[in-house]
Design a protein around this motif. Structure first.
Motif, PDB file in Angstrom:
ATOM      1  N   PHE A  18       0.822  -1.208   0.000  1.00  0.00           N
ATOM      2  CA  PHE A  18       0.000   0.000   0.000  1.00  0.00           C
ATOM      3  C   PHE A  18       0.859   1.263   0.000  1.00  0.00           C
ATOM      4  O   PHE A  18       0.436   2.300  -0.525  1.00  0.00           O
ATOM      5  N   GLY A  74      -8.998   2.642  -8.200  1.00  0.00           N
ATOM      6  CA  GLY A  74      -9.518   1.916  -7.045  1.00  0.00           C
ATOM      7  C   GLY A  74      -8.432   1.504  -6.073  1.00  0.00           C
ATOM      8  O   GLY A  74      -8.589   1.644  -4.853  1.00  0.00           O
ATOM      9  N   SER A  91      -7.861   2.995  -2.198  1.00  0.00           N
ATOM     10  CA  SER A  91      -7.742   2.057  -1.071  1.00  0.00           C
ATOM     11  C   SER A  91      -6.426   2.250  -0.331  1.00  0.00           C
ATOM     12  O   SER A  91      -6.385   2.255   0.911  1.00  0.00           O
ATOM     13  N   TYR A 130      -5.786   3.384   3.516  1.00  0.00           N
ATOM     14  CA  TYR A 130      -5.016   2.499   4.392  1.00  0.00           C
ATOM     15  C   TYR A 130      -3.849   3.245   5.047  1.00  0.00           C
ATOM     16  O   TYR A 130      -3.604   3.091   6.250  1.00  0.00           O
TER      17      TYR A 130
END
Length: 538
Positions: free
Chosen positions: A310, A515, A519, A523
């Motif tokens: 991430f 997307g 996310s 996060y």
């Protein structure tokens, strides 16, 4: 709404129309259209309110008593009116088209005398800003190789989608100009789906960027005041951060009273050169002062595999955040006249090629030079913070003050061009309801109210600039994905042809990346923590 308003060029009043040209009828999908034939060369005028399709030719006029909006234009528009016949290959070039007069009452399409220079000024001001200064932060996660590769590919990708939008702006075969991004989205995806896909992103970019301009402008103004007052009798702590927010808000409100997009070309020029100036100043000073001791260029990878994954996505979001302005491209092109001999995409593309050459000369040295100078030690807020943190003692105050004042000028200027779509949106509600243009004092109220709304949001959410990765993910479809799908829907390339596969591939990859980046942004905010100091600007 903006997407309900016609986006065609300003044309002549009935008195200037050629007597040998056939009268135009309403488009078949217009609710007020009629199939009754007209006799001879008579031109009839309807007093039925205009409620038709925003992207079709019209002859209806508002029931306000005036036969055309010419009188209103002459009294309010500070730029000359141009006769701009819409290029339709089936029409005779000299015949003029009578289009929806509501366009002459809205800030984006009120003036149609733009040129390649204006396009370059606007795209420079919209396409480069304070978001470019955080590019080296993304390199700390991606490293040298992937950082340069990602930045280069993203730059080429967004330049290609700019080309698509420029060529989608007008449809000569149908006699249509899509003067606003939302209108093009509706034409490509349908009214309902187009509004769902594009409405939030466009308004978020417009309002969010204006709020960020106030936050950045105010914090930099405070720093500039401290630099100027150092060693003098003036008190550098005299104004609080909120008071600096108010000072900058008053400045942007005063500048926002200029009537239309063409009238702020000079402000965009100042904003463009300010951005070029502070970007160049910061990276040149950083490189000239040599690298910091004990820096590392190894990608920062800590935590679990999920966390590292991430973090990489968030870095990609930061790079995506650096490329903005697509949501303003059609609006900028709408300020230009168009004809069969000289369609608007010709000067628009010339302006874009010039402006993005300069943008590339800023973005790449900033990212590469900044990462070389600071490595993993660069502050999360980017190059401007690094300049003051690491070089406030060994760099002349005049240079620090110059960089600060250029950032302030750019923030004031960027607010104007990003606020124009919202001004146009609000005024369109009045125009649709009352069938007449806003008066000058109504515009003052609208723009003052918008400025103080942005001030309130800035005070309430002062940490908005720290959400670069999340903002980049939200912005990515407007920049990289939607133009590819729009081209397929409107231009209809041959199925399974190389162009068809290219646009489908780019569009799908763009949506998937969006997307993932959203996310990842959420996060990182939850995992690493962003100080959510609501109503506590620092």
């Amino acid at each position: 709404m903006i997407d309900q308003v016609e986006s065609n060029p300003i044309t002549s009043s009935p008195s200037t129309r050629r007597h040998d040209s056939p009268p135009l009828s309403l488009s078949p999908d217009h609710p007020n259209s009629t199939t009754e034939p007209k006799t001879k060369n008579e031109i009839t005028f309807s007093t039925t309110p205009i409620t038709g399709s925003p992207d079709r030719l019209m002859t209806s006029i508002p029931p306000s008593g005036a036969r055309t909006p010419t009188r209103t234009i002459n009294s309010r528009n500070i730029t000359p009116k141009f006769l701009t016949p819409l290029a339709s290959f089936s029409r005779i070039a000299l015949h003029l088209t009578k289009l929806d007069p509501k366009d002459a009452w809205l800030p984006i399409t009120e003036s149609r005398n733009g040129n390649a220079y204006y396009a370059a000024f606007h795209t420079l001001c919209a396409g480069i800003g304070i978001q470019a200064l955080i590019l080296p932060v993304a390199f700390t996660i991606l490293g040298w190789a992937w950082g340069v590769i990602t930045l280069t590919l993203t730059f080429i990708w967004q330049l290609y989608t700019l080309y698509l939008l420029v060529n989608l702006h007008e449809s000569p075969e149908e006699g249509v100009r899509y003067s606003r991004y939302m209108q093009l989205a509706k034409a490509a995806f349908g009214v309902r789906l187009g509004r769902i896909l594009a409405k939030f992103s466009i308004l978020y970019l417009s309002i969010g960027t204006c709020v960020t301009c106030i936050i950045i402008g105010a914090s930099t103004s405070k720093i500039f005041f401290q630099i100027v007052c150092a060693g003098d009798k003036c008190d550098p702590q005299k104004l609080t951060v909120v008071e600096w927010y108010l000072v900058v808000t008053c400045g942007v409100i005063i500048l926002s009273q200029l009537p239309n997009l063409n009238s702020i070309a000079g402000i965009s020029l100042v904003g463009a050169f300010s951005a070029l100036g502070y970007c160049t100043t910061i990276w040149v000073v950083s490189v000239a002062k040599d690298r910091l001791p004990n820096i590392s260029y190894n990608p920062v990878r800590v935590g679990t595999r999920v966390t590292r994954f991430f973090d990489v996505l968030n870095a990609l979001g930061i790079i995506a955040f650096a490329f903005t302005g697509h949501n303003l491209l059609l609006e900028i092109q709408a300020t230009m006249p168009t004809s069969k001999a000289q369609p608007s995409q010709v000067p628009m593309w010339k302006g874009i090629k010039f402006s993005y050459t300069l943008i590339a000369l800023c973005l790449f040295p900033l990212a590469i030079g900044g990462y070389w100078a600071y490595g993993h030690l660069i502050p999360p807020s980017g190059m401007l913070a690094a300049l003051f943190v690491y070089h406030s003692q060994d760099v002349a105050k005049s240079i620090l003050g110059l960089a600060s004042i250029l950032v302030i000028f750019n923030a004031l200027s960027s607010f104007q061009i990003y606020g124009m779509p919202t001004f146009d949106e609000v005024e369109s509600l009045y125009v649709i309801k009352f069938k007449k243009a806003c008066t000058w004092w109504q515009r003052v109220i609208i723009r003052t109210g918008f400025g103080f709304t942005c001030f309130f949001i800035a005070v309430a959410i002062p940490f908005l600039p720290n959400l670069a990765g999340l903002i980049g993910g939200i912005n990515l479809p407007v920049t990289l994905a939607y133009p590819c799908f729009m081209w397929i829907k409107i231009k209809k390339p041959k199925v399974y042809s190389p162009v068809w596969w290219l646009h489908w591939g780019l569009g799908i990859i763009g949506m998937m990346l969006s997307g993932l980046l959203i996310s990842a942004g959420i996060y990182v905010i939850i995992h690493d923590g962003v100080k959510l100091n609501f109503f506590k600007p620092v």
